[in-house]
Every structure is written in C-alpha cells, then in structure tokens.
Design an enzyme around this catalytic site. Sequence first.
Site, mmCIF file in Angstrom:
data_model
loop_
_atom_site.group_PDB
_atom_site.id
_atom_site.type_symbol
_atom_site.label_atom_id
_atom_site.label_comp_id
_atom_site.label_asym_id
_atom_site.label_seq_id
_atom_site.Cartn_x
_atom_site.Cartn_y
_atom_site.Cartn_z
ATOM 1 N N HIS A 16 -5.082 -3.885 -12.289
ATOM 2 C CA HIS A 16 -5.549 -5.013 -11.479
ATOM 3 C C HIS A 16 -6.172 -6.055 -12.414
ATOM 4 C CE1 HIS A 16 -6.882 -7.019 -7.840
ATOM 5 N NE2 HIS A 16 -7.988 -7.309 -8.510
ATOM 6 N N LEU A 61 0.851 -1.185 0.000
ATOM 7 C CA LEU A 61 0.000 0.000 0.000
ATOM 8 C C LEU A 61 0.886 1.235 0.000
ATOM 9 C CD1 LEU A 61 -2.887 -0.289 2.610
ATOM 10 C CD2 LEU A 61 -3.053 -0.156 0.121
#
Length: 200
Positions: free
Chosen positions: A110, A93
């Site tokens: 993604h 992250l």
Amino acid sequence: MQVKGKEINICVFASGAGSNARKIWDYFNNHPYIHLSLIISNKPNAPVLQMATLYNIPTATICRKDFLQPANLLKLLKHHAIDMIVLAGFLWLLPKELIASYPEKIINIHPSLLPKFGGKGMYGMNVHRAVKNSGEKESGITIHFVNEEYDKGSIIFQYSCPIETADTPETISKKVQALEHLHFPKVLEILANKILKEQP
Ligand code: GRF
C-alpha cells in the site's frame, strides 16, 4: 538459503501498470528457487498483462463472479503450484475462501504509512493527494498481510520518505514508487524463505 528440492511459486494479482510486478519479475528471474509463476488480472486490457506476455509469464484474467466463488481460481493456483499471492495494484477485496486457503501467504503493498490513508477508495493518486492535503511530513509504503478488510491486515514492513513543502501529489507518488520498487521484492524474498522453511 536454499532447501534442496523445494521451490516457492508466487502469483501476482495486479490490475494496473504493473511496475511492481515487473520489478518482482526482474528480481526473481533466474532465482534458484523463488519464481514469479503467474499473473492474474481482473482487467483484460491491463498493461501488466502486456508486460507479462512480453516476458513469457503465464497470465489469467478473472471476472467478478469467478473471483467471489473462487473454486476455479483455487484450482488454477493449485495447477501452478502457487505458494504465495502478492497483490500489487489489485483493488478487489479477497473472498474468505481464498484467504483461508493461503493463511499469512497473501501480501499487499500500500502506498502510504498505514493505518494512515488506507481503506476503500484509498488507492493511486487519491492516497498521495490526501497525504499532501493533510500536511504530513512523511509518507511511505506498507507491506502487510491481507485479511477481509481493505488495508487492515497485520503490518510486516514499512519504509518512509520525507515530504518537503514543495512536494506535490505527483512528486510524492514518485518517491513512494521508488520505495516500492526498492523494497518490495526483497521483502517478498524474506517472506518466501519463511514459507519455505515452514513447509512440511
Ligand atoms: C502501487 O502504488 C501499490 O502500492 C498499490 O498499487 C500500485 C500499483 O502500481 N497497491 P503498479 O501497477 O505496480 O505500477
């Protein structure tokens, strides 16, 4: 659309095989004003770094501490005049400070049609297995801006592919990867041109 005297430098963050980084390199190699200028990985042995060395792309590795307190990382990005950050198989992250320094200039890819099959732990074959087990009739890719949550930033583009009964997680993975390689560099070019246009 070239704006005279201006350039866009892209930094790719990647930790895996680097097939997307390679496609980005191929696409922008010899581009008049958009360049893949730096590849950063958190894994010193990542194949993506070997690929970068082969193509003479500058690289850096980063440890967790320097990532979470990114003053040096920001200096490095500044040193390479980085305008845009691309996550291609990077699992950490991003810290607030980094996101704030590159507003709407950090892009992730993604391997599913978000918001389905996203979030912590949803990467690689985990995604394709979950898609297969859920009985979905399609999968695809999502290209989105990055915020402080996994796979939650606003969606820029999505492309889908059908899933047949005979498909396995492995064949789904191949279909999705083909979409990534085909579309990701082109979308990055659109976004880079937008950034260029907005530059003072
Ligand atoms: C891709 O499937 C991408 O969607 C995901 O990580 C994978 C990276 O693959 N975020 P590669 O290292 O570019 O081959």
